[in-house]
Design a protein around this motif. Structure first.
Motif, PDB file in Angstrom:
ATOM      1  N   ARG A  11       0.868  -1.224  -0.485  1.00 31.36           N
ATOM      2  CA  ARG A  11       0.341  -0.114  -0.091  1.00 31.36           C
ATOM      3  C   ARG A  11       0.335   1.529   0.362  1.00 31.36           C
ATOM      4  NH1 ARG A  11      -3.882   0.811   4.773  1.00 31.36           N
ATOM      5  NH2 ARG A  11      -5.180  -0.799   3.836  1.00 31.36           N
ATOM      6  N   LEU A  12       1.963   1.437   0.658  1.00 31.68           N
ATOM      7  CA  LEU A  12       2.698   2.449   0.975  1.00 31.68           C
ATOM      8  C   LEU A  12       3.389   2.844  -0.320  1.00 31.68           C
ATOM      9  CD1 LEU A  12       4.746   1.525   3.707  1.00 31.68           C
ATOM     10  CD2 LEU A  12       2.832   3.351   3.824  1.00 31.68           C
ATOM     11  N   SER A  49      -0.851   3.706   7.412  1.00 33.38           N
ATOM     12  CA  SER A  49       0.193   2.038   7.137  1.00 33.38           C
ATOM     13  C   SER A  49       1.612   1.728   7.581  1.00 33.38           C
ATOM     14  CB  SER A  49       0.300   1.985   5.595  1.00 33.38           C
ATOM     15  OG  SER A  49      -0.914   1.885   4.669  1.00 33.38           O
ATOM     16  N   VAL A  50       1.783   2.353   7.798  1.00 35.34           N
ATOM     17  CA  VAL A  50       3.573   2.836   7.976  1.00 35.34           C
ATOM     18  C   VAL A  50       3.328   2.509  10.102  1.00 35.34           C
ATOM     19  CG1 VAL A  50       5.653   4.291   9.251  1.00 35.34           C
ATOM     20  CG2 VAL A  50       4.837   4.451   7.105  1.00 35.34           C
ATOM     21  N   HIS A  56      -5.246   7.472  13.300  1.00 29.13           N
ATOM     22  CA  HIS A  56      -6.257   9.132  13.394  1.00 29.13           C
ATOM     23  C   HIS A  56      -4.464   9.331  13.466  1.00 29.13           C
ATOM     24  CE1 HIS A  56     -10.582   8.916  13.901  1.00 29.13           C
ATOM     25  NE2 HIS A  56     -10.198   7.427  14.900  1.00 29.13           N
ATOM     26  N   LEU A  57      -4.100   9.297  14.235  1.00 28.17           N
ATOM     27  CA  LEU A  57      -2.117   9.672  14.137  1.00 28.17           C
ATOM     28  C   LEU A  57      -1.518   9.667  13.033  1.00 28.17           C
ATOM     29  CD1 LEU A  57       0.244  11.161  15.494  1.00 28.17           C
ATOM     30  CD2 LEU A  57       0.531   8.518  16.637  1.00 28.17           C
ATOM     31  N   GLY A  58      -2.019   9.036  11.924  1.00 29.57           N
ATOM     32  CA  GLY A  58      -1.531   8.779  10.463  1.00 29.57           C
ATOM     33  C   GLY A  58      -2.375   9.915  10.120  1.00 29.57           C
ATOM     34  N   LYS A  59      -2.871   9.965   9.628  1.00 30.96           N
ATOM     35  CA  LYS A  59      -3.983  11.339   9.351  1.00 30.96           C
ATOM     36  C   LYS A  59      -3.573  12.227  10.045  1.00 30.96           C
ATOM     37  CE  LYS A  59      -8.500   8.318   8.228  1.00 30.96           C
ATOM     38  NZ  LYS A  59      -9.801   7.818   8.905  1.00 30.96           N
TER      39      LYS A  59
END
Length: 314
Positions: A135-136, A165-166, A187-190
Protein backbone atom coordinates in the motif's frame (compact mmCIF):
# COMPACT_ATOMS: atom_id res chain seq x y z
CA UNK A 1 14.83 26.40 34.53
CA UNK A 2 17.84 24.60 36.02
CA UNK A 3 15.85 21.35 36.12
CA UNK A 4 14.81 21.82 32.48
CA UNK A 5 18.44 22.27 31.39
CA UNK A 6 19.55 19.23 33.38
CA UNK A 7 16.71 17.08 32.07
CA UNK A 8 17.36 18.27 28.50
CA UNK A 9 21.03 17.31 28.85
CA UNK A 10 19.96 13.88 30.10
CA UNK A 11 17.76 13.37 27.02
CA UNK A 12 20.56 14.40 24.67
CA UNK A 13 22.99 12.01 26.39
CA UNK A 14 20.44 9.20 26.12
CA UNK A 15 19.98 9.80 22.41
CA UNK A 16 23.73 9.99 21.82
CA UNK A 17 24.23 6.72 23.72
CA UNK A 18 21.56 5.08 21.58
CA UNK A 19 23.37 6.24 18.43
CA UNK A 20 26.67 4.93 19.84
CA UNK A 21 25.19 1.51 20.51
CA UNK A 22 23.76 1.36 17.00
CA UNK A 23 27.13 2.24 15.45
CA UNK A 24 29.21 -0.11 17.57
CA UNK A 25 26.96 -3.13 17.50
CA UNK A 26 25.81 -3.26 21.11
CA UNK A 27 22.24 -3.61 19.88
CA UNK A 28 21.51 -7.21 18.92
CA UNK A 29 21.86 -7.84 15.20
CA UNK A 30 21.52 -11.59 15.41
CA UNK A 31 18.70 -11.76 12.86
CA UNK A 32 19.34 -8.58 10.92
CA UNK A 33 21.10 -8.47 7.55
CA UNK A 34 24.30 -6.85 8.88
CA UNK A 35 25.28 -3.80 10.92
CA UNK A 36 26.11 -1.73 7.84
CA UNK A 37 22.66 -2.16 6.32
CA UNK A 38 21.07 -1.37 9.69
CA UNK A 39 23.19 1.77 9.94
CA UNK A 40 22.18 2.72 6.39
CA UNK A 41 18.52 2.64 7.43
CA UNK A 42 19.24 4.58 10.62
CA UNK A 43 21.15 7.27 8.73
CA UNK A 44 18.48 7.51 6.03
CA UNK A 45 15.83 8.24 8.64
CA UNK A 46 18.11 10.68 10.45
CA UNK A 47 18.79 12.60 7.21
CA UNK A 48 15.30 12.74 5.76
CA UNK A 49 12.90 12.34 8.70
CA UNK A 50 14.60 13.76 11.78
CA UNK A 51 11.57 13.95 14.07
CA UNK A 52 10.62 10.34 13.47
CA UNK A 53 14.31 9.48 13.84
CA UNK A 54 14.32 10.78 17.41
CA UNK A 55 11.05 8.96 18.14
CA UNK A 56 12.46 5.70 16.79
CA UNK A 57 15.60 6.00 18.89
CA UNK A 58 13.39 5.91 21.96
CA UNK A 59 11.83 2.55 21.06
CA UNK A 60 12.83 -0.66 22.86
CA UNK A 61 15.95 -2.26 21.39
CA UNK A 62 14.23 -5.55 20.51
CA UNK A 63 12.38 -3.97 17.61
CA UNK A 64 14.13 -0.62 17.08
CA UNK A 65 16.18 -1.95 14.16
CA UNK A 66 13.05 -3.22 12.42
CA UNK A 67 11.35 0.13 13.00
CA UNK A 68 14.24 1.89 11.28
CA UNK A 69 13.94 -0.54 8.35
CA UNK A 70 10.22 0.20 8.00
CA UNK A 71 10.75 3.96 8.15
CA UNK A 72 13.69 3.82 5.73
CA UNK A 73 11.56 1.86 3.26
CA UNK A 74 8.80 4.44 3.56
CA UNK A 75 11.34 7.20 2.84
CA UNK A 76 12.66 5.37 -0.22
CA UNK A 77 9.23 5.23 -1.85
CA UNK A 78 8.15 8.67 -0.63
CA UNK A 79 11.22 10.38 -2.12
CA UNK A 80 10.65 9.01 -5.61
CA UNK A 81 8.22 11.81 -6.45
CA UNK A 82 10.70 14.49 -5.35
CA UNK A 83 13.73 12.94 -7.00
CA UNK A 84 12.45 12.46 -10.57
CA UNK A 85 11.01 14.86 -13.11
CA UNK A 86 9.72 12.13 -15.44
CA UNK A 87 6.77 10.18 -14.04
CA UNK A 88 7.72 7.14 -16.14
CA UNK A 89 11.10 6.95 -14.41
CA UNK A 90 9.28 7.30 -11.12
CA UNK A 91 6.98 4.41 -12.00
CA UNK A 92 10.03 2.28 -12.85
CA UNK A 93 11.46 2.93 -9.39
CA UNK A 94 8.14 2.06 -7.82
CA UNK A 95 8.11 -1.15 -9.86
CA UNK A 96 11.54 -2.00 -8.46
CA UNK A 97 10.20 -1.76 -4.92
CA UNK A 98 7.02 -3.61 -5.80
CA UNK A 99 9.09 -6.48 -7.23
CA UNK A 100 11.36 -6.31 -4.18
CA UNK A 101 8.42 -6.84 -1.83
CA UNK A 102 7.29 -9.84 -3.88
CA UNK A 103 10.80 -11.33 -3.69
CA UNK A 104 11.01 -10.70 0.06
CA UNK A 105 7.84 -12.68 0.67
CA UNK A 106 8.81 -15.37 -1.83
CA UNK A 107 12.29 -15.79 -0.29
CA UNK A 108 13.70 -15.36 -3.79
CA UNK A 109 16.63 -13.21 -4.98
CA UNK A 110 16.11 -10.22 -2.71
CA UNK A 111 18.04 -7.27 -4.26
CA UNK A 112 21.35 -6.31 -2.66
CA UNK A 113 19.97 -3.04 -1.34
CA UNK A 114 20.48 -2.25 2.36
CA UNK A 115 16.84 -1.24 2.90
CA UNK A 116 15.64 -4.37 1.10
CA UNK A 117 17.98 -6.53 3.20
CA UNK A 118 16.77 -5.00 6.48
CA UNK A 119 13.14 -5.17 5.43
CA UNK A 120 13.58 -8.84 4.57
CA UNK A 121 14.99 -9.51 8.05
CA UNK A 122 12.22 -7.49 9.70
CA UNK A 123 9.50 -9.30 7.76
CA UNK A 124 10.87 -12.66 8.90
CA UNK A 125 11.26 -11.62 12.54
CA UNK A 126 7.85 -10.04 12.92
CA UNK A 127 5.70 -11.45 10.09
CA UNK A 128 4.93 -8.00 8.70
CA UNK A 129 1.77 -7.78 6.62
CA UNK A 130 2.67 -7.63 2.95
CA UNK A 131 -0.46 -5.63 2.14
CA UNK A 132 0.68 -2.64 4.21
CA UNK A 133 4.07 -2.52 2.49
CA UNK A 134 2.48 -2.72 -0.95
CA UNK A 135 0.00 0.00 0.00
CA UNK A 136 2.91 2.37 0.75
CA UNK A 137 4.11 1.82 -2.81
CA UNK A 138 0.75 1.95 -4.61
CA UNK A 139 -0.45 5.14 -2.96
CA UNK A 140 2.81 6.93 -3.85
CA UNK A 141 2.74 5.52 -7.39
CA UNK A 142 -0.76 6.93 -7.88
CA UNK A 143 0.50 10.35 -6.77
CA UNK A 144 3.09 10.36 -9.56
CA UNK A 145 0.36 10.55 -12.20
CA UNK A 146 -2.11 12.61 -10.16
CA UNK A 147 -0.14 14.73 -7.67
CA UNK A 148 -2.99 16.96 -6.43
CA UNK A 149 -5.97 16.18 -4.21
CA UNK A 150 -9.47 17.13 -5.40
CA UNK A 151 -10.76 17.56 -1.86
CA UNK A 152 -9.88 17.26 1.81
CA UNK A 153 -11.42 13.79 2.08
CA UNK A 154 -9.08 12.54 -0.68
CA UNK A 155 -6.11 14.02 1.17
CA UNK A 156 -7.26 12.27 4.32
CA UNK A 157 -7.49 8.92 2.52
CA UNK A 158 -3.97 9.47 1.20
CA UNK A 159 -2.74 10.17 4.74
CA UNK A 160 -4.35 6.97 5.99
CA UNK A 161 -2.68 4.89 3.26
CA UNK A 162 0.73 6.57 3.32
CA UNK A 163 1.22 7.23 7.04
CA UNK A 164 -1.18 5.06 9.05
CA UNK A 165 0.15 2.01 7.19
CA UNK A 166 3.59 2.75 8.65
CA UNK A 167 2.11 2.68 12.16
CA UNK A 168 0.33 -0.62 11.50
CA UNK A 169 3.69 -2.10 10.50
CA UNK A 170 5.40 -0.65 13.57
CA UNK A 171 2.74 -2.17 15.81
CA UNK A 172 3.34 -5.53 14.13
CA UNK A 173 7.09 -5.18 14.69
CA UNK A 174 6.34 -4.83 18.41
CA UNK A 175 4.16 -7.95 18.27
CA UNK A 176 1.15 -5.90 19.29
CA UNK A 177 -2.31 -6.92 18.10
CA UNK A 178 -4.87 -4.46 19.40
CA UNK A 179 -7.93 -2.97 17.76
CA UNK A 180 -7.62 0.09 20.01
CA UNK A 181 -3.98 0.59 19.05
CA UNK A 182 -4.87 0.26 15.36
CA UNK A 183 -7.66 2.80 15.82
CA UNK A 184 -5.31 5.29 17.47
CA UNK A 185 -2.68 4.64 14.79
CA UNK A 186 -5.23 5.31 12.06
CA UNK A 187 -6.11 8.71 13.48
CA UNK A 188 -2.49 9.62 14.18
CA UNK A 189 -1.54 8.70 10.62
CA UNK A 190 -4.27 10.95 9.25
CA UNK A 191 -3.20 13.79 11.53
CA UNK A 192 0.46 13.46 10.59
CA UNK A 193 -0.28 13.08 6.89
CA UNK A 194 -2.45 16.20 6.76
CA UNK A 195 0.08 18.15 8.85
CA UNK A 196 2.77 17.06 6.39
CA UNK A 197 0.73 18.42 3.48
CA UNK A 198 0.61 21.81 5.19
CA UNK A 199 4.24 21.62 6.25
CA UNK A 200 5.38 20.73 2.74
CA UNK A 201 3.62 23.69 1.11
CA UNK A 202 6.76 25.91 0.84
CA UNK A 203 8.80 23.09 -0.71
CA UNK A 204 5.98 22.21 -3.08
CA UNK A 205 5.49 25.85 -4.06
CA UNK A 206 9.17 26.10 -5.01
CA UNK A 207 8.53 23.26 -7.48
CA UNK A 208 5.34 24.96 -8.72
CA UNK A 209 3.23 22.23 -7.19
CA UNK A 210 0.37 22.43 -4.70
CA UNK A 211 -0.33 19.79 -2.07
CA UNK A 212 -3.26 21.53 -0.40
CA UNK A 213 -6.65 20.16 -1.55
CA UNK A 214 -8.22 21.98 -4.48
CA UNK A 215 -11.66 22.29 -2.88
CA UNK A 216 -10.18 23.99 0.20
CA UNK A 217 -8.25 26.49 -1.92
CA UNK A 218 -11.32 27.18 -4.07
CA UNK A 219 -13.54 27.62 -1.03
CA UNK A 220 -11.25 30.36 0.25
CA UNK A 221 -10.57 31.91 -3.16
CA UNK A 222 -6.87 31.00 -3.32
CA UNK A 223 -5.52 30.48 -6.87
CA UNK A 224 -2.50 28.21 -7.35
CA UNK A 225 -0.40 31.16 -8.47
CA UNK A 226 -0.91 32.77 -5.07
CA UNK A 227 0.66 29.69 -3.47
CA UNK A 228 3.53 29.66 -5.95
CA UNK A 229 4.42 33.25 -4.98
CA UNK A 230 5.13 31.95 -1.45
CA UNK A 231 3.53 34.96 0.18
CA UNK A 232 0.88 34.52 2.80
CA UNK A 233 -2.54 36.13 2.63
CA UNK A 234 -5.61 36.00 4.83
CA UNK A 235 -7.31 33.70 2.32
CA UNK A 236 -4.37 31.31 2.22
CA UNK A 237 -4.12 31.33 6.02
CA UNK A 238 -7.80 30.40 6.23
CA UNK A 239 -7.23 27.52 3.80
CA UNK A 240 -4.26 26.29 5.84
CA UNK A 241 -6.37 26.63 9.00
CA UNK A 242 -9.05 24.36 7.55
CA UNK A 243 -6.57 21.57 6.78
CA UNK A 244 -4.75 22.05 10.09
CA UNK A 245 -8.06 21.91 11.96
CA UNK A 246 -8.86 18.52 10.42
CA UNK A 247 -5.38 17.31 11.37
CA UNK A 248 -5.90 18.52 14.95
CA UNK A 249 -9.23 16.69 15.17
CA UNK A 250 -7.52 13.42 14.26
CA UNK A 251 -4.65 14.11 16.66
CA UNK A 252 -7.08 14.77 19.51
CA UNK A 253 -8.95 11.56 18.71
CA UNK A 254 -5.73 9.53 18.66
CA UNK A 255 -4.76 10.94 22.04
CA UNK A 256 -8.22 10.38 23.53
CA UNK A 257 -7.66 6.66 22.92
CA UNK A 258 -4.34 6.68 24.78
CA UNK A 259 -5.54 4.90 27.92
CA UNK A 260 -7.07 2.15 25.79
CA UNK A 261 -3.84 1.50 23.87
CA UNK A 262 -1.68 -1.17 25.53
CA UNK A 263 1.16 0.46 27.44
CA UNK A 264 3.85 -1.19 25.33
CA UNK A 265 2.33 0.32 22.18
CA UNK A 266 2.16 3.94 23.29
CA UNK A 267 5.84 4.63 22.60
CA UNK A 268 5.18 3.77 18.94
CA UNK A 269 2.76 6.69 18.79
CA UNK A 270 5.25 9.25 20.17
CA UNK A 271 5.31 11.13 16.82
CA UNK A 272 1.99 12.59 18.02
CA UNK A 273 4.15 14.90 20.14
CA UNK A 274 5.96 16.24 17.06
CA UNK A 275 2.69 16.65 15.14
CA UNK A 276 1.15 18.55 18.04
CA UNK A 277 4.23 20.75 18.35
CA UNK A 278 4.09 21.72 14.68
CA UNK A 279 0.36 22.49 14.79
CA UNK A 280 0.89 24.64 17.90
CA UNK A 281 3.70 26.56 16.23
CA UNK A 282 1.60 26.96 13.09
CA UNK A 283 -1.21 28.45 15.16
CA UNK A 284 1.26 30.79 16.90
CA UNK A 285 2.33 31.97 13.42
CA UNK A 286 -1.35 32.71 12.59
CA UNK A 287 -1.32 29.85 10.06
CA UNK A 288 1.27 31.59 7.88
CA UNK A 289 2.76 28.42 6.40
CA UNK A 290 5.71 30.42 5.02
CA UNK A 291 6.71 31.91 8.37
CA UNK A 292 10.50 31.50 8.93
CA UNK A 293 9.94 30.19 12.45
CA UNK A 294 8.24 27.10 11.08
CA UNK A 295 11.41 26.11 9.23
CA UNK A 296 13.31 25.84 12.50
CA UNK A 297 13.53 22.62 14.48
CA UNK A 298 11.72 22.43 17.79
CA UNK A 299 14.70 22.42 20.16
CA UNK A 300 12.54 21.17 23.03
CA UNK A 301 11.16 18.19 21.11
CA UNK A 302 13.63 15.61 22.54
CA UNK A 303 12.71 16.77 26.04
CA UNK A 304 8.98 16.54 25.33
CA UNK A 305 9.35 13.10 23.75
CA UNK A 306 11.34 11.68 26.63
CA UNK A 307 8.95 13.15 29.17
CA UNK A 308 5.92 11.61 27.41
CA UNK A 309 7.71 8.27 27.16
CA UNK A 310 8.48 8.26 30.89
CA UNK A 311 4.75 8.57 31.61
CA UNK A 312 3.66 6.19 28.80
CA UNK A 313 1.86 8.99 26.99
CA UNK A 314 1.88 10.40 23.48
Amino acid sequence: MKFTRMFGSYVVRSIKMCKYKHRHGNIAYSTTANPSSANYCLNTVRQFDYENFICTLLLPSNYRTSAFAIRAFNIEVARVQDSVSDSQIGQMRMKFWEDTIEKIYADSNVPQHPVAAELYSASKRHKLTKRFLKRLISVRAAQLSSPTFPDLDAAELYAEASVSSVYYLLLESAGLQSVRADHAASHLGKAQGLANLVRGTPRQAARRAVGLPRDVLARHGVPHEAVFRARSSRALRDAVLEVAHRAKQHLDKARSLGKQVPKEGRCLLLPAVAVGSYLDRLQAADFDVFHPRLRQRDSLLPLRLYWRKLFSEY
